[in-house]
Design an enzyme around this catalytic site. Structure first.
Site, mmCIF file in Angstrom:
data_model
loop_
_atom_site.group_PDB
_atom_site.id
_atom_site.type_symbol
_atom_site.label_atom_id
_atom_site.label_comp_id
_atom_site.label_asym_id
_atom_site.label_seq_id
_atom_site.Cartn_x
_atom_site.Cartn_y
_atom_site.Cartn_z
ATOM 1 C CE1 TYR A 143 -3.107 3.044 0.700
ATOM 2 C CE2 TYR A 143 -2.193 3.148 2.915
ATOM 3 C CZ TYR A 143 -2.988 3.696 1.915
ATOM 4 O OH TYR A 143 -3.635 4.881 2.135
ATOM 5 C CE LYS A 189 -9.539 1.875 2.993
ATOM 6 N NZ LYS A 189 -8.741 2.597 3.999
#
Length: 384
Positions: A110, A207
């Site tokens: 990421y 998320k």
């Protein structure tokens, strides 16, 4: 029944844990749902000593409740909630790494994690190696005498690479190196890194835990209480990058439906992946649930109940064709983030900053809970 008790929680199904664990009503009003404790400070006892709560930066009933729930869901001994996923990662790095240390990260890491190391930990002269973790030999070869942490993402972001967690923890143990896993994409509904030997698990609770694109947060879950976990609690309380009581309350509420949302999202993602793979305008599909995925066998071994709701595609033609496709979608929204009940699409390279790694024609898709035929029809009209 005291559902915050670990022994009780272990005997319950995750659906029950997600609804009940963490809050035990003892108010005179008999609240079924925990109220929001917005107070920043709490009254002391008559003798001047502290009650259970003294100051919200140090602790708060809403934060305590959501931490207990997430620890139970992930199967850890303790959880530490932070104001964002990056704040959680930074807290872990700050308490494991030291000046001159070395860390191994995925080559498909990421971009926010990589930027943290590249822009801030460089002041500590922290060195990092980016390796393809789908081959454990690459990790073994990258270990140095100064290596303090192996940081995994599986599935990875955005190319959905799968790391063999048990093989990686074996390497870490042999070399006496701490190992941590970003489990955001898989969630504890599908994958349990702590049970496979990982020391620390991180989630961007923004998320799937939130699931509604209205909470910013991150959490670290520890396998067992150690000196590092004690430092994490101290760091959380002193450094103060903590979520607000309202965000904790929202997250606690959202976790109740987390085990119900994920299976539907996974089913939708699998259906879309199969649809994309046969479409003449799609060059490649990245989804670990497909038999043609390079790491499919490992995914089958360690992901139980589904393969996640994130997939990436390469659109034939290049960057402009990918962006044009994203722009024509009506139900899918072209936006950053993932894990919500709504379906999103993102041109990933545009979001990766100064060191983009994704191909120009890659789109990352976060699949929501919409009716699958509507999603397929939306894709078809956008590709025509």
């Amino acid at each position: 029944m005291n559902l915050s008790n670990e022994n009780s929680a272990e005997k319950l199904h995750i659906q029950t844990i997600a609804v009940h664990t963490g809050y035990n009503s003892n108010s005179l009003d008999g609240d079924i749902m925990q109220p929001i404790h917005l107070a920043t400070t709490f009254k002391r006892k008559v003798d001047g000593t502290m009650n259970d709560y003294s100051y919200t930066r140090s602790n708060n009933p809403n934060r305590e409740a959501v931490e207990k729930k997430i620890a139970a869901i992930e199967g850890g001994s303790e959880a530490f909630a932070f104001s964002s996923g990056m704040a959680a990662i930074n807290a872990l790095f700050e308490n494991i790494l030291e000046p001159g240390a070395h860390i191994i990260i995925p080559d498909d890491c990421y971009h926010g994690t990589r930027n943290l190391l590249d822009k801030f930990f460089i002041r500590w002269k922290v060195d990092f190696s980016e390796v393809d973790m789908t081959d454990t030999k690459n990790v073994a070869d990258a270990i140095k005498s100064t290596t303090r942490l192996i940081w995994m993402e599986t599935p990875s972001n955005p190319q959905l690479k799968i790391v063999d967690i048990e093989a990686m923890t074996s390497i870490a143990r042999q070399n006496k190196i701490t190992i941590a896993c970003d489990n955001t994409f898989a969630t504890p509904l599908l994958q349990h890194p702590l049970l496979m030997g990982v020391d620390f698990v991180m989630h961007s609770s923004t998320k799937f835990f939130s699931g509604h694109s209205d909470v910013l947060g991150g959490v670290i879950i520890v396998k067992e209480n150690t000196a590092i976990s004690e430092r994490l609690r101290e760091y959380q309380q002193i450094a103060g990058a903590v979520p607000s009581p309202f965000d904790c309350w929202l997250l606690n509420r959202s976790l109740a439906t987390f085990p119900i949302r994920i299976p539907l999202q996974c089913n939708n993602a699998m259906a879309l992946a199969k649809h994309f793979i046969s479409h003449p305008k799609i060059e490649k599909v990245f989804y670990p649930g497909l038999p043609g995925h390079i790491n499919h066998k490992i995914a089958v071994k360690q992901m139980q109940g589904g393969f996640g709701s994130i997939l990436s595609i390469l659109v034939k033609g290049g960057k402009q064709e990918a962006i044009n496709f994203a722009g024509k979608l009506r139900i899918f929204k072209h936006a950053t983030s993932l894990g919500g009940v709504e379906s999103l699409v993102e041109h990933r390279r545009s979001a990766e900053g100064a060191h983009p790694l994704s191909p120009d024609n890659l789109l990352r898709i976060s699949v929501g809970i919409e009716y699958i035929d509507d999603l397929v029809n939306d894709i078809n009209q956008a590709l025509e």
